[in-house]
Design an enzyme around this catalytic site. Structure first.
Site, PDB file in Angstrom:
ATOM      1  N   GLY A 176       4.289   5.569 -42.717  1.00  0.00           N
ATOM      2  CA  GLY A 176       3.982   4.106 -42.879  1.00  0.00           C
ATOM      3  C   GLY A 176       3.714   3.960 -44.298  1.00  0.00           C
ATOM      4  O   GLY A 176       2.898   4.535 -44.906  1.00  0.00           O
ATOM      5  N   ILE A 177       4.180   2.812 -44.799  1.00  0.00           N
ATOM      6  CA  ILE A 177       3.851   2.405 -46.227  1.00  0.00           C
ATOM      7  C   ILE A 177       2.189   2.008 -46.438  1.00  0.00           C
ATOM      8  O   ILE A 177       1.788   2.422 -47.481  1.00  0.00           O
ATOM      9  CB  ILE A 177       4.607   1.188 -46.677  1.00  0.00           C
ATOM     10  CG1 ILE A 177       4.628   1.026 -48.046  1.00  0.00           C
ATOM     11  CG2 ILE A 177       4.108  -0.013 -46.032  1.00  0.00           C
ATOM     12  CD1 ILE A 177       5.556   1.774 -48.944  1.00  0.00           C
ATOM     13  N   ASP A 178       1.745   1.790 -45.355  1.00  0.00           N
ATOM     14  CA  ASP A 178       0.302   1.565 -45.220  1.00  0.00           C
ATOM     15  C   ASP A 178      -0.421   2.598 -45.753  1.00  0.00           C
ATOM     16  O   ASP A 178      -1.503   2.737 -46.796  1.00  0.00           O
ATOM     17  CB  ASP A 178      -0.226   0.951 -44.005  1.00  0.00           C
ATOM     18  CG  ASP A 178      -0.094   1.719 -42.955  1.00  0.00           C
ATOM     19  OD1 ASP A 178       1.075   2.451 -42.929  1.00  0.00           O
ATOM     20  OD2 ASP A 178      -0.742   1.688 -41.714  1.00  0.00           O
ATOM     21  N   ARG A 179      -0.041   3.918 -45.028  1.00  0.00           N
ATOM     22  CA  ARG A 179      -0.825   5.063 -45.399  1.00  0.00           C
ATOM     23  C   ARG A 179      -0.565   5.663 -46.854  1.00  0.00           C
ATOM     24  O   ARG A 179      -1.298   6.126 -47.425  1.00  0.00           O
ATOM     25  CB  ARG A 179      -0.209   6.233 -44.517  1.00  0.00           C
ATOM     26  CG  ARG A 179      -0.791   5.747 -43.052  1.00  0.00           C
ATOM     27  CD  ARG A 179       0.156   6.843 -41.798  1.00  0.00           C
ATOM     28  NE  ARG A 179      -0.502   8.051 -42.056  1.00  0.00           N
ATOM     29  CZ  ARG A 179       0.262   9.186 -41.451  1.00  0.00           C
ATOM     30  NH1 ARG A 179       1.429   8.881 -40.806  1.00  0.00           N
ATOM     31  NH2 ARG A 179      -0.341  10.265 -41.506  1.00  0.00           N
ATOM     32  N   ASP A 217      -8.285   4.954 -42.382  1.00  0.00           N
ATOM     33  CA  ASP A 217      -8.040   3.393 -42.434  1.00  0.00           C
ATOM     34  C   ASP A 217      -8.116   3.012 -40.984  1.00  0.00           C
ATOM     35  O   ASP A 217      -7.457   3.758 -39.938  1.00  0.00           O
ATOM     36  CB  ASP A 217      -6.652   3.111 -42.707  1.00  0.00           C
ATOM     37  CG  ASP A 217      -6.264   1.808 -42.525  1.00  0.00           C
ATOM     38  OD1 ASP A 217      -7.277   0.875 -42.646  1.00  0.00           O
ATOM     39  OD2 ASP A 217      -4.889   1.260 -42.650  1.00  0.00           O
ATOM     40  N   THR A 234      -5.017  -1.324 -36.134  1.00  0.00           N
ATOM     41  CA  THR A 234      -4.443  -1.058 -34.642  1.00  0.00           C
ATOM     42  C   THR A 234      -4.734   0.189 -34.455  1.00  0.00           C
ATOM     43  O   THR A 234      -5.027   0.799 -33.142  1.00  0.00           O
ATOM     44  CB  THR A 234      -3.252  -1.723 -34.556  1.00  0.00           C
ATOM     45  OG1 THR A 234      -3.251  -3.048 -34.826  1.00  0.00           O
ATOM     46  CG2 THR A 234      -2.743  -1.623 -33.398  1.00  0.00           C
TER      47      THR A 234
END
Length: 194
Positions: free
Chosen positions: A115-118, A139, A142
């Site tokens: 995931g781009i968030d990670r 992080d 959800t």
């Protein structure tokens, strides 16, 4: 609302539950990790065009948009809205953030599945961690992600766990007597022994 008068950077983080917008002064280079000048949050379930348009009234133009998303339907809605609305002030300055555009080496067999968030968390920690020191990025959203960054700044992988809300719902639905607790019910730390 952009102190330097330069182009306004609007960074968008589209998560599974929330979409967060941050206005950044791209001319301000005094910090290793900049803080937003203004923020706007809304549910990722639907695009609240009216409140977004109102928030944008306070943001300088021209605007440069960078969009990171782990929620494909929400990203599609926002990108279509940006392309169709002059109020967004984006023009041709809309770019989704992708793994291949990041200054980060991903040492995994399938880096495109991260995931781009990670990955953005790893890029951020590489800006603040000491040279030659590894880092762990946690992080809470959800999902709870825990990722390892090597001493050389490479993303080595990690774990994805259910977030607080998902865990509370699963415990409530999977047991007979545990009540459903909302994250708002957990503002203070519980006593160490229950």
């Amino acid at each position: 609302m952009n102190p330097s008068g330069g182009p306004a950077l609007i960074a968008v983080d589209i998560g599974n539950s929330q979409t967060k917008f941050g206005l950044f002064d791209v001319e301000a280079r005094s910090r290793r990790l900049p803080s937003p000048v203004a923020i706007h949050n809304q549910s990722s379930a639907s695009l609240d065009e009216a409140t977004l348009r109102k928030w944008l009234e306070g943001c300088a133009a021209p605007r440069v948009w960078r969009v990171a998303s782990v929620n494909r339907p929400a990203a599609k809605r926002l990108l279509e809205w940006l392309a169709a609305n002059e109020a967004a002030g984006a023009g041709e300055n809309i770019r989704p953030i992708e793994q291949r555009n990041l200054p980060l080496r991903v040492r995994l067999a399938a880096p495109e599945r991260v995931g781009i968030d990670r990955l953005l968390g790893a890029v951020g920690v590489n800006r603040v961690r000491g040279s030659g020191r590894p880092a762990i990025v946690i992080d809470l959203g959800t999902a709870i992600t825990v990722d390892l960054i090597s001493t050389g700044g490479e993303f080595l992988g990690g774990a994805i766990l259910p977030g607080m809300g998902l865990s509370a719902r699963a415990l409530h639905e999977g047991t007979d007597a545990l009540p459903l607790l909302a994250p708002a019910d957990l503002q203070a730390a519980p006593p160490p022994l229950g």
